[in-house]
Design a protein around this motif. Structure first.
Motif, PDB file in Angstrom:
ATOM      1  N   TRP A  57      43.882  43.086  35.843  1.00 30.67           N
ATOM      2  CA  TRP A  57      45.071  43.406  35.055  1.00 30.67           C
ATOM      3  C   TRP A  57      44.740  44.250  33.830  1.00 30.67           C
ATOM      4  O   TRP A  57      45.618  44.835  33.223  1.00 30.67           O
ATOM      5  CB  TRP A  57      45.799  42.130  34.631  1.00 30.67           C
ATOM      6  CG  TRP A  57      44.965  41.187  33.827  1.00 30.67           C
ATOM      7  CD1 TRP A  57      44.838  41.163  32.462  1.00 30.67           C
ATOM      8  CD2 TRP A  57      44.119  40.159  34.327  1.00 30.67           C
ATOM      9  NE1 TRP A  57      43.963  40.174  32.089  1.00 30.67           N
ATOM     10  CE2 TRP A  57      43.510  39.530  33.218  1.00 30.67           C
ATOM     11  CE3 TRP A  57      43.828  39.689  35.606  1.00 30.67           C
ATOM     12  CZ2 TRP A  57      42.618  38.474  33.346  1.00 30.67           C
ATOM     13  CZ3 TRP A  57      42.942  38.628  35.722  1.00 30.67           C
ATOM     14  CH2 TRP A  57      42.348  38.039  34.602  1.00 30.67           C
ATOM     15  N   HIS A  70      51.899  44.196  41.267  1.00 27.83           N
ATOM     16  CA  HIS A  70      51.334  43.040  40.563  1.00 27.83           C
ATOM     17  C   HIS A  70      51.884  42.941  39.138  1.00 27.83           C
ATOM     18  O   HIS A  70      51.277  42.307  38.280  1.00 27.83           O
ATOM     19  CB  HIS A  70      49.806  43.147  40.516  1.00 27.83           C
ATOM     20  CG  HIS A  70      49.182  43.230  41.860  1.00 27.83           C
ATOM     21  ND1 HIS A  70      48.982  42.128  42.661  1.00 27.83           N
ATOM     22  CD2 HIS A  70      48.729  44.294  42.562  1.00 27.83           C
ATOM     23  CE1 HIS A  70      48.423  42.517  43.802  1.00 27.83           C
ATOM     24  NE2 HIS A  70      48.259  43.817  43.768  1.00 27.83           N
ATOM     25  N   GLU A  73      52.538  39.283  37.530  1.00 23.97           N
ATOM     26  CA  GLU A  73      51.295  38.559  37.255  1.00 23.97           C
ATOM     27  C   GLU A  73      50.515  39.225  36.115  1.00 23.97           C
ATOM     28  O   GLU A  73      49.983  38.548  35.229  1.00 23.97           O
ATOM     29  CB  GLU A  73      50.434  38.481  38.518  1.00 23.97           C
ATOM     30  CG  GLU A  73      49.227  37.603  38.353  1.00 23.97           C
ATOM     31  CD  GLU A  73      48.411  37.461  39.638  1.00 23.97           C
ATOM     32  OE1 GLU A  73      47.355  36.813  39.555  1.00 23.97           O
ATOM     33  OE2 GLU A  73      48.808  37.983  40.702  1.00 23.97           O
TER      34      GLU A  73
END
Length: 103
Positions: A57, A70, A73
Motif C-alpha cells: 500500500w 485495493h 484496504e
C-alpha cells in the motif's frame, strides 16, 4: 509464492526498495523505477505478482491514488499509519507531504 531468494533480480530489487519506505510514507511506481532502472509499468508488474510480500500500500500512482482494486484496504492502512491524505473524500495520498525520498 517463491522464497525471497528465488525472486527474479528485478523483483528482488523492487521489493528491497519498498521495504525501505517507513510507516506513514509512500513512493510511486516511477520513484521505484528510477532507483532500480525500470519503468513504472515494470514496477507495477512486479508489485502485482509479488507485492503481497511487502507493504504494497506504500506504492501508489503518481496522482496519489492507491493501487487499483485495493483502494479500500490501502486507505485503511493509510489511516492507521496516519499517512497524509487529501481530496474531497480523503481518498488520495498527499504526495507533497507523504512522499519518501529514496535518495
Amino acid at each position: 509464492m517463491p522464497a525471497v531468494h528465488e525472486l527474479p533480480d528485478l523483483a528482488d530489487a523492487v521489493l528491497d526498495v519498498v521495504d525501505r519506505v517507513p510507516e506513514g510514507k509512500v513512493v510511486t511506481y516511477g520513484d521505484i523505477g528510477r532507483v532500480v532502472g525500470a519503468g513504472p509499468r515494470q514496477v507495477g508488474a512486479v508489485m502485482s505478482e509479488y507485492g503481497a510480500l511487502v507493504t504494497w500500500w506504500r506504492v501508489l500512482r503518481a496522482d496519489g491514488r492507491p493501487p487499483q482494486g485495493h483502494e479500500d484496504e490501502a486507505l485503511a492502512h493509510y489511516r492507521a499509519e496516519e499517512t497524509p491524505l487529501k481530496g474531497t473524500f480523503l481518498d488520495r495520498v498527499d504526495l507533497a507531504r507523504a512522499r519518501f525520498d529514496l535518495g
